[in-house]
Design a protein around this motif. Sequence first.
Motif, PDB file in Angstrom:
ATOM      1  N   GLU A  68      86.318   0.123  54.987  1.00  0.00           N
ATOM      2  CA  GLU A  68      85.551   1.312  54.737  1.00  0.00           C
ATOM      3  C   GLU A  68      84.333   0.887  54.069  1.00  0.00           C
ATOM      4  N   GLN A  69      84.462   0.228  53.051  1.00  0.00           N
ATOM      5  CA  GLN A  69      83.288  -0.032  52.009  1.00  0.00           C
ATOM      6  C   GLN A  69      82.196  -0.682  52.757  1.00  0.00           C
ATOM      7  N   THR A  70      82.409  -1.540  53.699  1.00  0.00           N
ATOM      8  CA  THR A  70      81.487  -2.125  54.451  1.00  0.00           C
ATOM      9  C   THR A  70      80.700  -1.215  55.315  1.00  0.00           C
ATOM     10  N   THR A  71      80.990  -0.296  55.514  1.00  0.00           N
ATOM     11  CA  THR A  71      80.355   0.925  56.496  1.00  0.00           C
ATOM     12  C   THR A  71      79.391   1.493  55.469  1.00  0.00           C
ATOM     13  N   MET A  72      78.103   1.431  55.777  1.00  0.00           N
ATOM     14  CA  MET A  72      77.029   2.291  54.971  1.00  0.00           C
ATOM     15  C   MET A  72      76.521   3.399  55.639  1.00  0.00           C
ATOM     16  N   ILE A  73      76.220   4.285  54.838  1.00  0.00           N
ATOM     17  CA  ILE A  73      75.952   5.743  54.977  1.00  0.00           C
ATOM     18  C   ILE A  73      74.553   6.006  54.395  1.00  0.00           C
ATOM     19  N   PHE A  74      73.737   6.919  54.559  1.00  0.00           N
ATOM     20  CA  PHE A  74      72.462   7.249  54.200  1.00  0.00           C
ATOM     21  C   PHE A  74      72.724   8.675  53.402  1.00  0.00           C
ATOM     22  N   ILE A  75      72.317   8.803  52.147  1.00  0.00           N
ATOM     23  CA  ILE A  75      72.345  10.072  51.320  1.00  0.00           C
ATOM     24  C   ILE A  75      71.192  10.457  50.839  1.00  0.00           C
ATOM     25  N   ASP A  76      70.502  11.425  50.985  1.00  0.00           N
ATOM     26  CA  ASP A  76      69.210  12.230  50.424  1.00  0.00           C
ATOM     27  C   ASP A  76      69.619  13.057  49.284  1.00  0.00           C
ATOM     28  N   VAL A  77      69.229  12.394  48.116  1.00  0.00           N
ATOM     29  CA  VAL A  77      69.351  13.035  46.807  1.00  0.00           C
ATOM     30  C   VAL A  77      68.065  13.393  46.120  1.00  0.00           C
ATOM     31  N   LYS A  78      68.041  14.823  45.974  1.00  0.00           N
ATOM     32  CA  LYS A  78      67.055  15.641  45.454  1.00  0.00           C
ATOM     33  C   LYS A  78      67.440  16.112  44.216  1.00  0.00           C
ATOM     34  N   GLY A  79      66.440  16.942  43.659  1.00  0.00           N
ATOM     35  CA  GLY A  79      66.587  18.014  42.649  1.00  0.00           C
ATOM     36  C   GLY A  79      66.337  17.165  41.093  1.00  0.00           C
ATOM     37  N   ALA A  80      67.114  17.425  40.397  1.00  0.00           N
ATOM     38  CA  ALA A  80      66.696  17.204  38.653  1.00  0.00           C
ATOM     39  C   ALA A  80      67.437  15.833  38.433  1.00  0.00           C
ATOM     40  N   VAL A  86      66.339   8.778  49.469  1.00  0.00           N
ATOM     41  CA  VAL A  86      67.185   8.400  50.499  1.00  0.00           C
ATOM     42  C   VAL A  86      67.720   7.270  49.946  1.00  0.00           C
ATOM     43  N   TYR A  87      69.274   7.082  49.920  1.00  0.00           N
ATOM     44  CA  TYR A  87      69.727   5.902  49.337  1.00  0.00           C
ATOM     45  C   TYR A  87      71.164   5.523  50.274  1.00  0.00           C
ATOM     46  N   GLU A  88      71.252   4.016  50.626  1.00  0.00           N
ATOM     47  CA  GLU A  88      72.387   3.657  51.237  1.00  0.00           C
ATOM     48  C   GLU A  88      73.454   3.340  50.289  1.00  0.00           C
ATOM     49  N   LEU A  89      74.534   4.041  50.752  1.00  0.00           N
ATOM     50  CA  LEU A  89      75.619   3.688  49.792  1.00  0.00           C
ATOM     51  C   LEU A  89      76.901   3.414  50.952  1.00  0.00           C
ATOM     52  N   PHE A  96      78.838  11.355  42.415  1.00  0.00           N
ATOM     53  CA  PHE A  96      78.261  10.749  41.135  1.00  0.00           C
ATOM     54  C   PHE A  96      77.816   9.552  41.451  1.00  0.00           C
ATOM     55  N   GLU A  97      78.160   8.794  42.503  1.00  0.00           N
ATOM     56  CA  GLU A  97      77.586   7.380  42.738  1.00  0.00           C
ATOM     57  C   GLU A  97      76.223   7.368  43.365  1.00  0.00           C
ATOM     58  N   ALA A  98      76.024   8.432  44.118  1.00  0.00           N
ATOM     59  CA  ALA A  98      74.742   8.674  44.780  1.00  0.00           C
ATOM     60  C   ALA A  98      73.683   9.274  43.502  1.00  0.00           C
ATOM     61  N   ILE A  99      74.226  10.081  42.759  1.00  0.00           N
ATOM     62  CA  ILE A  99      73.315  10.503  41.513  1.00  0.00           C
ATOM     63  C   ILE A  99      72.912   9.191  40.687  1.00  0.00           C
ATOM     64  N   LEU A 120      81.214  11.652  50.094  1.00  0.00           N
ATOM     65  CA  LEU A 120      80.034  11.641  50.887  1.00  0.00           C
ATOM     66  C   LEU A 120      80.180  11.263  52.235  1.00  0.00           C
ATOM     67  N   THR A 121      79.379  11.893  53.180  1.00  0.00           N
ATOM     68  CA  THR A 121      79.432  11.752  54.548  1.00  0.00           C
ATOM     69  C   THR A 121      77.801  11.211  55.087  1.00  0.00           C
ATOM     70  N   ASP A 122      77.797  10.792  56.100  1.00  0.00           N
ATOM     71  CA  ASP A 122      76.604  10.216  56.185  1.00  0.00           C
ATOM     72  C   ASP A 122      75.416  11.460  56.607  1.00  0.00           C
ATOM     73  N   GLY A 123      74.189  11.160  56.073  1.00  0.00           N
ATOM     74  CA  GLY A 123      73.155  12.322  56.395  1.00  0.00           C
ATOM     75  C   GLY A 123      73.213  13.301  55.184  1.00  0.00           C
ATOM     76  N   MET A 124      74.185  13.422  54.331  1.00  0.00           N
ATOM     77  CA  MET A 124      74.392  14.517  53.438  1.00  0.00           C
ATOM     78  C   MET A 124      73.298  14.649  52.488  1.00  0.00           C
ATOM     79  N   VAL A 125      72.955  15.999  51.941  1.00  0.00           N
ATOM     80  CA  VAL A 125      72.040  16.203  50.821  1.00  0.00           C
ATOM     81  C   VAL A 125      72.779  16.357  49.557  1.00  0.00           C
ATOM     82  N   VAL A 126      72.321  15.453  48.633  1.00  0.00           N
ATOM     83  CA  VAL A 126      73.022  15.957  47.339  1.00  0.00           C
ATOM     84  C   VAL A 126      71.907  16.676  46.507  1.00  0.00           C
ATOM     85  N   TYR A 127      72.252  17.593  46.001  1.00  0.00           N
ATOM     86  CA  TYR A 127      71.122  18.547  45.276  1.00  0.00           C
ATOM     87  C   TYR A 127      71.694  18.699  43.804  1.00  0.00           C
TER      88      TYR A 127
END
Length: 229
Positions: A68-80, A86-89, A96-99, A120-127
Amino acid sequence: MNHFLFIKKYGVFLLIIFAAILFFIINNWRDSNEIEVSDEPLLETDERTPMQKSREGDDEEENERRNEQTTMIFIDVKGAVRKPGVYELPSSSRVFEAIEKAGGMNDQADGNRVNLARKLTDGMVVYVPKLGEKIDENALMDESGANADASQRPQEKEKININTATKEELQKLTGIGPAKAEAIIAHREENGPFQKEEDLLEVTGIGEKTFEKIKNEISVDEHKDLSIN
């Protein structure tokens, strides 16, 4: 002489009979002592100890976790955050790891309004909202195109009904102090319920600048059911 002739005449025949009897006896003895071997396969027995089974189960879970950890996803981190982008995790990551990947929250962040434990899920926005920031319900979208839930966006402040609000409630509006709150109440008592938000401009002390600050914080719901005191 007679015995000699008898042996000479029948000796070979007797020897053959004796050999046949001996062969028969030996063959029967061998069959009686032979171990029977079944053609059916033996049942396999699990000789592992409970500890070994437990360890093997843990190993399987660990392998699944690694996959599961070897599967990578992309997250868009915005805001403060310090480094929006966009980060790959790994797919097993949490908010909290995306932040953290984005450099962490900055000094203006309101971390209490973010669900840091959300997976997190692939393509998620974290604001991450700023302190005191107000955001429209439709301003932030999740990966499926639907409105993001409360764990992904700051909660919109509940609007205040200017037809029913008390003096204390009206003072929660931006730029509204005790004097303006009393003026609003006096106006609705004298002229009846406000029919629309813009009617607030008729109140003494409420100008265009004040109205612009509070127009998204107020409502006139259920004004038809209200009566003049």
